[in-house]
Design a protein around this motif. Structure first.
Motif, PDB file in Angstrom:
ATOM      1  N   THR A  25       0.825  -1.205   0.000  1.00  0.00           N
ATOM      2  CA  THR A  25       0.000   0.000   0.000  1.00  0.00           C
ATOM      3  C   THR A  25       0.860   1.257   0.000  1.00  0.00           C
ATOM      4  OG1 THR A  25      -1.732  -1.210   1.169  1.00  0.00           O
ATOM      5  CG2 THR A  25      -1.857   1.198   1.231  1.00  0.00           C
ATOM      6  N   ALA A  26       1.968   1.226   0.731  1.00  0.00           N
ATOM      7  CA  ALA A  26       2.868   2.384   0.777  1.00  0.00           C
ATOM      8  C   ALA A  26       3.499   2.667  -0.584  1.00  0.00           C
ATOM      9  CB  ALA A  26       3.962   2.154   1.827  1.00  0.00           C
ATOM     10  N   LEU A  27       3.603   1.674  -1.421  1.00  0.00           N
ATOM     11  CA  LEU A  27       4.165   1.884  -2.755  1.00  0.00           C
ATOM     12  C   LEU A  27       3.260   2.719  -3.656  1.00  0.00           C
ATOM     13  CD1 LEU A  27       5.835  -1.532  -3.613  1.00  0.00           C
ATOM     14  CD2 LEU A  27       6.947   0.674  -3.340  1.00  0.00           C
ATOM     15  N   LEU A  28       1.967   2.730  -3.391  1.00  0.00           N
ATOM     16  CA  LEU A  28       1.039   3.460  -4.265  1.00  0.00           C
ATOM     17  C   LEU A  28       1.334   4.958  -4.310  1.00  0.00           C
ATOM     18  CD1 LEU A  28      -2.218   1.478  -3.453  1.00  0.00           C
ATOM     19  CD2 LEU A  28      -0.667   1.190  -5.404  1.00  0.00           C
ATOM     20  N   LEU A  32       3.309   7.562  -7.452  1.00  0.00           N
ATOM     21  CA  LEU A  32       2.908   8.897  -7.921  1.00  0.00           C
ATOM     22  C   LEU A  32       4.073   9.883  -7.843  1.00  0.00           C
ATOM     23  CD1 LEU A  32      -0.638   9.151  -6.327  1.00  0.00           C
ATOM     24  CD2 LEU A  32      -0.064   8.741  -8.728  1.00  0.00           C
ATOM     25  N   VAL A  33       4.831   9.816  -6.749  1.00  0.00           N
ATOM     26  CA  VAL A  33       6.016  10.672  -6.615  1.00  0.00           C
ATOM     27  C   VAL A  33       6.992  10.382  -7.749  1.00  0.00           C
ATOM     28  CG1 VAL A  33       8.039  11.157  -5.174  1.00  0.00           C
ATOM     29  CG2 VAL A  33       5.779  10.961  -4.118  1.00  0.00           C
ATOM     30  N   THR A  37       8.472  12.881 -10.704  1.00  0.00           N
ATOM     31  CA  THR A  37       9.830  13.387 -10.499  1.00  0.00           C
ATOM     32  C   THR A  37      10.916  12.714 -11.339  1.00  0.00           C
ATOM     33  OG1 THR A  37      10.187  11.891  -8.619  1.00  0.00           O
ATOM     34  CG2 THR A  37       9.315  14.093  -8.127  1.00  0.00           C
ATOM     35  N   LEU A  38      10.688  11.491 -11.799  1.00  0.00           N
ATOM     36  CA  LEU A  38      11.742  10.820 -12.565  1.00  0.00           C
ATOM     37  C   LEU A  38      11.867  11.432 -13.958  1.00  0.00           C
ATOM     38  CD1 LEU A  38      11.277   7.036 -11.740  1.00  0.00           C
ATOM     39  CD2 LEU A  38      13.181   8.505 -11.091  1.00  0.00           C
ATOM     40  N   PRO A  39      13.094  11.558 -14.453  1.00  0.00           N
ATOM     41  CA  PRO A  39      13.269  12.070 -15.817  1.00  0.00           C
ATOM     42  C   PRO A  39      12.818  11.025 -16.839  1.00  0.00           C
ATOM     43  CG  PRO A  39      15.372  11.371 -14.904  1.00  0.00           C
ATOM     44  CD  PRO A  39      14.358  11.252 -13.803  1.00  0.00           C
TER      45      PRO A  39
END
Length: 133
Positions: A25-28, A32-33, A37-39
């Motif tokens: 659940t914490a991965l959800l 989104l982050v 943020t990833l190029p």
């Protein structure tokens, strides 16, 4: 003799189940982050080593599963499950990391004609009941 999946009988399994569910659940929100943020592109060190290592794991999983199946060894099922997951992951990363054009067409063809059918075959082995204990 029919083998049935072992049940967890320890007191820790409810805690472990909660831990694993919480981690998933914490991965959800983390996904989104990452999406924001990833190029889109990145220069990667050891690219060939990473892919050769994955292919080595695939070769070991496929050969190991085949050998264990020939021996009617029930250990083929968990190895086949792991190999199926690796094959699906390989197909995903091949298709998503390849540049558009003929290279991507080749990656899609390999995924559809080789990696995903092999993953399905391994998954079938993984869920099938072993003949001998």
């Amino acid at each position: 003799m029919t083998l049935v999946a072992p049940r967890f009988r320890t007191r820790r399994s409810p805690r472990l189940a909660t831990l694993l569910t919480g981690a998933g659940t914490a991965l959800l929100p983390w996904m989104l982050v990452l999406a924001k943020t990833l190029p889109q592109t990145a220069e990667v060190s050891n690219w060939s080593t990473a892919w050769i290592g994955l292919d080595a794991m695939l070769a070991a999983g496929l050969c190991g599963t085949g050998l264990l199946l020939k021996r009617h060894d029930p250990r083929a099922a968990p190895l086949a499950a792991a190999t199926a997951a690796l094959l699906a992951m390989d197909a995903w990363f091949d298709v998503t990391t390849t540049a558009a054009g003929s290279a991507q067409a080749t990656a899609v063809a390999l995924a559809v004609c080789a990696e995903l059918p092999l993953a399905a075959a391994c998954a079938a082995v993984a869920v099938r009941r072993p003949r001998h204990a």
